[in-house]
Design a protein around this motif. Structure first.
Motif, mmCIF file in Angstrom:
data_model
loop_
_atom_site.group_PDB
_atom_site.id
_atom_site.type_symbol
_atom_site.label_atom_id
_atom_site.label_comp_id
_atom_site.label_asym_id
_atom_site.label_seq_id
_atom_site.Cartn_x
_atom_site.Cartn_y
_atom_site.Cartn_z
ATOM 1 N N VAL A 8 36.416 34.665 35.359
ATOM 2 C CA VAL A 8 37.609 34.275 34.943
ATOM 3 C C VAL A 8 38.485 33.928 36.005
ATOM 4 O O VAL A 8 38.845 34.618 37.142
ATOM 5 N N ASN A 10 42.392 33.061 37.143
ATOM 6 C CA ASN A 10 43.934 33.044 36.803
ATOM 7 C C ASN A 10 44.715 32.451 38.104
ATOM 8 O O ASN A 10 44.364 32.644 38.893
ATOM 9 N N TYR A 76 39.943 35.094 41.204
ATOM 10 C CA TYR A 76 38.707 34.969 40.169
ATOM 11 C C TYR A 76 38.345 36.320 39.824
ATOM 12 O O TYR A 76 38.107 37.317 40.860
ATOM 13 N N LYS A 78 38.394 40.048 37.296
ATOM 14 C CA LYS A 78 39.209 40.848 36.466
ATOM 15 C C LYS A 78 39.957 41.957 37.331
ATOM 16 O O LYS A 78 39.302 43.040 37.313
#
Ligand code: ATP
Length: 396
Positions: A8, A10, A76, A78
């Protein structure tokens, strides 16, 4: 440096003088978090980030990405938490640096030594982080500061149970911290100064002497402890400038377990390496008769039982010979750099730096043989060993 596959991403836009704080989950299963500076300028605890480089942070990392001018960063993976803070004490820390730099300039003009700064405060207020920032800012201006690590519980330089000094020649690596080549390390033996305050003071003065024959602190930075600040202002000589600084809201409290794990990790790193660097330690046998093992400090006995003319102080610095037995297993031993010799040199052992550490992995009292884990192949460089209270169980 391909983008972290499947992670993921952000993005954070940071305004000037703000910081992005994030924590990576602790534990073996934790997923690493990667940080990338996309635009602008930013630093992590005083070390500048390169643009478009991915910095990798492992389990348990607690990081702040600060920007003076504003920037955009990607995270990158979590993180356990990630948030932007606009309230940071960074300007005060930078001003502290500026004041120290002024003192260094003045010292240079007068051909004097640069300032000495002592950073004090309760647990978890960011003392080590403030040291890292001040050292980074100094080295970025071309200075060559020395870090003297007096924290025997959570040393940033060597294994726990030691005090040490390290010359800083370049900024800390963003991921790995300062390069710890050739530190000067002394054996203390346990994780709190209280277990042998006399020895702790002795080692502090020894370090001070190595640097300049005398230790005069010019500045004391007190982090987040008003009472300590007032007491130091009252008790220290007038020439010492005592400054109270707030702690950063980003500093995370660490539990007892977390501190113990960090200590364990530090010892593991010593033997097995860190991140990209893998070491292959050696395991070999040592005969009882080839080494002399001591503990520094005899247990205290009532004053009335002390031999005439002896004080409690003497017992705290005494070298007590240790007879190897099963209870030695897993103990960390410092290898003293004191020349091997008889009685005459024993006196110098307490004040001698250590040349390395070994861990006892097995004791055979029948054959009178110890098995040790060592960073270097046999033989031991020296034969005087100092036992720590600290133990390390090698799970590899
Ligand atoms: P100790 O009592 O163990 O000596 P300390 O006072 O030296 O602790 P630090 O080790 O500097 O405290 O900081 C504790 C933790 O908080 C570290 O993991 C550090 O990376 C993290 N930390 C420090 N400042 C920040 C910040 N502004 N944002 C996020 N994390 C931070």
């Amino acid at each position: 440096d391909a983008p972290a596959a499947g992670k993921v991403c952000n993005r954070f836009d940071l305004g000037k003088e703000t910081e992005l704080r994030f924590e990576v989950e602790a534990g073996e299963a934790a997923e690493q978090v990667e940080l990338e500076l996309v635009t602008g300028l930013a630093e992590v605890f005083g070390s500048e980030l390169n643009r478009n480089k991915k910095y990798v942070f492992g389990a348990g990392s607690k990081i702040a990405v600060f920007t003076w001018q504003g920037c955009t960063v990607n995270l990158y993976g979590k993180p356990e938490v990630a948030y932007v803070s606009v309230e940071t004490p960074m300007l005060l820390y930078l001003n502290t640096h500026a004041a120290l730099e002024q003192m260094r300039r003045q010292a240079e003009r007068e051909n004097e030594r640069g300032p000495r700064v002592m950073v004090v405060g309760p647990a978890d207020v960011g003392k080590s982080t403030v040291c890292r920032m001040l050292l980074n800012y100094a080295v970025r201006m071309g200075r060559r500061p020395t870090l003297v690590e007096l924290d025997v519980g959570q040393s940033g330089v060597s294994v726990p149970g030691t005090v040490s000094a390290l010359c800083i020649e370049r900024p800390a690596d963003v991921e790995e911290g300062f390069s710890v080549q050739a530190p000067l390390v002394y054996h203390f033996g346990s994780t709190t100064p209280g277990t042998n305050i006399k020895l702790y003071n002795k080692l502090t003065s020894t370090l001070a002497e190595v640097f300049s024959q005398r230790c005069e602190v010019d500045v004391v930075l007190v982090l987040d402890h008003e009472r300590l600040y007032n007491e130091l202002k009252r008790d220290l000589p007038h020439f010492v400038r005592v400054v109270l600084l707030p702690k950063s809201g980003g500093v995370v409290e660490r539990s007892k377990e977390c501190r113990r794990d960090t200590r364990d990790e530090k010892i593991r790193e010593y033997f097995y390496g860190f991140r990209g660097v893998t070491f292959y330690p050696f395991s070999y046998e040592v005969r009882f008769s080839d080494v002399r093992i001591y503990k520094i400090g005899a247990p205290s006995i009532p004053d009335s039982c002390l031999p005439l003319g002896m004080s409690q102080d003497d017992t705290q610095l005494k070298l007590v010979p240790v007879t190897p037995g099963r209870d030695l297993t897993y103990h960390v031993l410092s290898v003293s750099s004191a020349e091997d010799g008889e009685e005459g040199v024993r006196k110098g052992i307490v004040e001698s730096p250590v040349c390395g550490f070994i861990v006892v992995t097995h004791v055979d009292t029948q054959t009178q043989i110890l098995k040790v884990l060592s960073p270097a192949p046999r033989p031991l460089p020296r034969h005087t060993l100092l036992i720590m209270d600290i133990r390390f169980m090698d799970m590899k």
